[in-house]
Design a protein around this motif. Structure first.
Motif, mmCIF file in Angstrom:
data_model
loop_
_atom_site.group_PDB
_atom_site.id
_atom_site.type_symbol
_atom_site.label_atom_id
_atom_site.label_comp_id
_atom_site.label_asym_id
_atom_site.label_seq_id
_atom_site.Cartn_x
_atom_site.Cartn_y
_atom_site.Cartn_z
ATOM 1 N N ARG A 40 0.830 -1.212 -0.016
ATOM 2 C CA ARG A 40 -0.057 -0.142 -0.062
ATOM 3 C C ARG A 40 0.943 1.334 0.056
ATOM 4 O O ARG A 40 2.088 1.303 0.291
ATOM 5 C CB ARG A 40 -1.013 -0.047 1.231
ATOM 6 N N ALA A 67 -18.604 6.035 4.622
ATOM 7 C CA ALA A 67 -18.364 6.584 3.437
ATOM 8 C C ALA A 67 -19.002 7.651 2.822
ATOM 9 O O ALA A 67 -20.175 7.730 3.170
ATOM 10 C CB ALA A 67 -18.388 5.251 2.214
ATOM 11 N N TYR A 72 -22.136 3.079 2.100
ATOM 12 C CA TYR A 72 -21.276 2.023 2.704
ATOM 13 C C TYR A 72 -20.868 2.488 4.227
ATOM 14 O O TYR A 72 -20.450 3.582 4.365
ATOM 15 C CB TYR A 72 -20.152 1.704 1.957
ATOM 16 N N ARG A 105 -8.938 7.354 3.719
ATOM 17 C CA ARG A 105 -9.496 6.206 3.842
ATOM 18 C C ARG A 105 -8.909 5.549 5.281
ATOM 19 O O ARG A 105 -7.984 5.859 5.719
ATOM 20 C CB ARG A 105 -9.034 5.018 2.817
ATOM 21 N N ALA A 121 -11.274 -6.900 6.451
ATOM 22 C CA ALA A 121 -10.638 -5.810 5.459
ATOM 23 C C ALA A 121 -11.690 -5.057 4.920
ATOM 24 O O ALA A 121 -11.515 -3.955 4.390
ATOM 25 C CB ALA A 121 -9.987 -6.690 4.360
ATOM 26 N N CYS A 122 -13.003 -5.863 5.144
ATOM 27 C CA CYS A 122 -14.284 -5.052 4.625
ATOM 28 C C CYS A 122 -14.409 -3.571 5.359
ATOM 29 O O CYS A 122 -15.171 -2.904 5.025
ATOM 30 C CB CYS A 122 -15.494 -5.753 4.517
ATOM 31 N N ASN A 124 -12.220 -1.475 6.168
ATOM 32 C CA ASN A 124 -11.258 -0.430 5.624
ATOM 33 C C ASN A 124 -11.862 0.291 4.461
ATOM 34 O O ASN A 124 -11.772 0.289 3.434
ATOM 35 C CB ASN A 124 -9.950 -1.183 4.797
ATOM 36 N N VAL A 125 -12.698 1.230 5.012
ATOM 37 C CA VAL A 125 -13.648 2.096 4.407
ATOM 38 C C VAL A 125 -12.962 3.223 3.661
ATOM 39 O O VAL A 125 -12.158 3.801 4.002
ATOM 40 C CB VAL A 125 -14.908 2.786 5.402
ATOM 41 N N LYS A 126 -13.271 3.053 2.163
ATOM 42 C CA LYS A 126 -12.911 4.009 1.350
ATOM 43 C C LYS A 126 -13.363 5.321 1.354
ATOM 44 O O LYS A 126 -14.797 5.311 1.610
ATOM 45 C CB LYS A 126 -12.712 3.777 0.051
ATOM 46 N N PRO A 143 -20.296 -6.484 3.147
ATOM 47 C CA PRO A 143 -20.621 -8.042 2.827
ATOM 48 C C PRO A 143 -20.412 -8.983 3.595
ATOM 49 O O PRO A 143 -19.358 -9.025 4.302
ATOM 50 C CB PRO A 143 -19.818 -7.949 1.337
ATOM 51 N N PRO A 147 -14.317 -12.300 1.893
ATOM 52 C CA PRO A 147 -13.469 -11.088 1.769
ATOM 53 C C PRO A 147 -13.464 -10.621 0.407
ATOM 54 O O PRO A 147 -12.286 -10.098 -0.195
ATOM 55 C CB PRO A 147 -12.163 -11.633 2.359
ATOM 56 N N ALA A 148 -14.441 -10.601 -0.203
ATOM 57 C CA ALA A 148 -14.555 -10.048 -1.853
ATOM 58 C C ALA A 148 -13.922 -8.910 -1.883
ATOM 59 O O ALA A 148 -14.547 -7.878 -1.054
ATOM 60 C CB ALA A 148 -15.854 -10.432 -2.622
ATOM 61 N N ASN A 149 -13.656 -8.013 -2.761
ATOM 62 C CA ASN A 149 -13.122 -6.898 -2.956
ATOM 63 C C ASN A 149 -14.168 -6.193 -3.751
ATOM 64 O O ASN A 149 -14.755 -6.629 -4.817
ATOM 65 C CB ASN A 149 -11.943 -6.515 -3.781
ATOM 66 N N ARG A 150 -15.030 -5.150 -3.032
ATOM 67 C CA ARG A 150 -16.061 -4.337 -3.471
ATOM 68 C C ARG A 150 -15.598 -2.972 -3.842
ATOM 69 O O ARG A 150 -14.335 -2.416 -3.563
ATOM 70 C CB ARG A 150 -17.226 -4.518 -2.875
#
Ligand SMILES: Nc1nc2c(c(=O)[nH]1)N[C@H]1C(S)=C(S)[C@@H](COP(=O)(O)O)O[C@H]1N2
Ligand SMILES: [Mo]
Length: 150
Positions: A40, A67, A72, A105, A121-122, A124-126, A143, A147-150
């Motif tokens: 990162r 967010a 979110y 973030r 990891a979800c 980790n709000v952007k 979600p 741990p899908a990336n959304r």
């Protein structure tokens, strides 16, 4: 033009907003987040530094992370994340690009170190616009299907 701000509100002593320059002026800086989260980029400040500024209310048990899309959100236990979480706010002396979740973030560099499933990891709000300290869990749109990336 960078007018983005991060609000700290809810169960705090003195709610306030932090812009880029405010975040950069705080103690507890991490000049290069790759030292804590390999792969990162950007400069960050520890969540603790922001909450030291606002003070925490006696009833605060969780923090809600909102967010700026108003959709979110995540709610995580304060005690668990307070010494792990950071806000990444810059890259090369500019606000963090949107592609990386900027302008600000939330990041827990090592979610497994927190040791509880609620912190993943979800969370980790952007495009983070607000951190609200709360008495109990708050709204959470993470979600639940892995741990899908959304
Ligand atoms: N604003 C916002 N933040 C978000 C999401 C989102 O949909 N919107 N998805 C989350 C989820 S489910 C994950 S797994 C991580 C992925 O972030 P990364 O691609 O930087 O690792 O971002 C989180 N932050
Ligand atoms: Mo996720």
């Amino acid at each position: 033009m960078n007018t983005a701000t991060l609000r700290i509100e809810g169960e705090v002593v003195t709610p306030r907003q932090f812009g880029f320059a405010d975040l950069a002026a705080l103690p507890q800086q991490i000049p290069d987040i790759s030292a804590l989260a390999p792969g990162r980029q950007g400069c960050a400040v520890r969540l603790r530094a922001l909450l030291d500024e606002t003070g925490l209310g006696a009833r605060a048990t969780h923090i809600m992370l909102y967010a700026d899309d108003g959709e979110y959100s995540a709610s995580v236990p304060l005690d668990t994340v307070i010494d792990h979480a950071v806000i990444i706010y810059g890259l090369g002396n500019r606000p963090l690009p949107a592609e990386q979740g900027g302008p600000m973030r939330f990041l827990i560099p090592d979610v497994t170190a927190c040791g509880i499933g609620e912190v993943d990891a979800c969370a980790n709000v952007k495009c983070l616009s607000s951190i609200e300290a709360s008495d109990g869990r708050g709204p959470d749109t993470r979600p639940t299907n892995g741990p899908a990336n959304r």
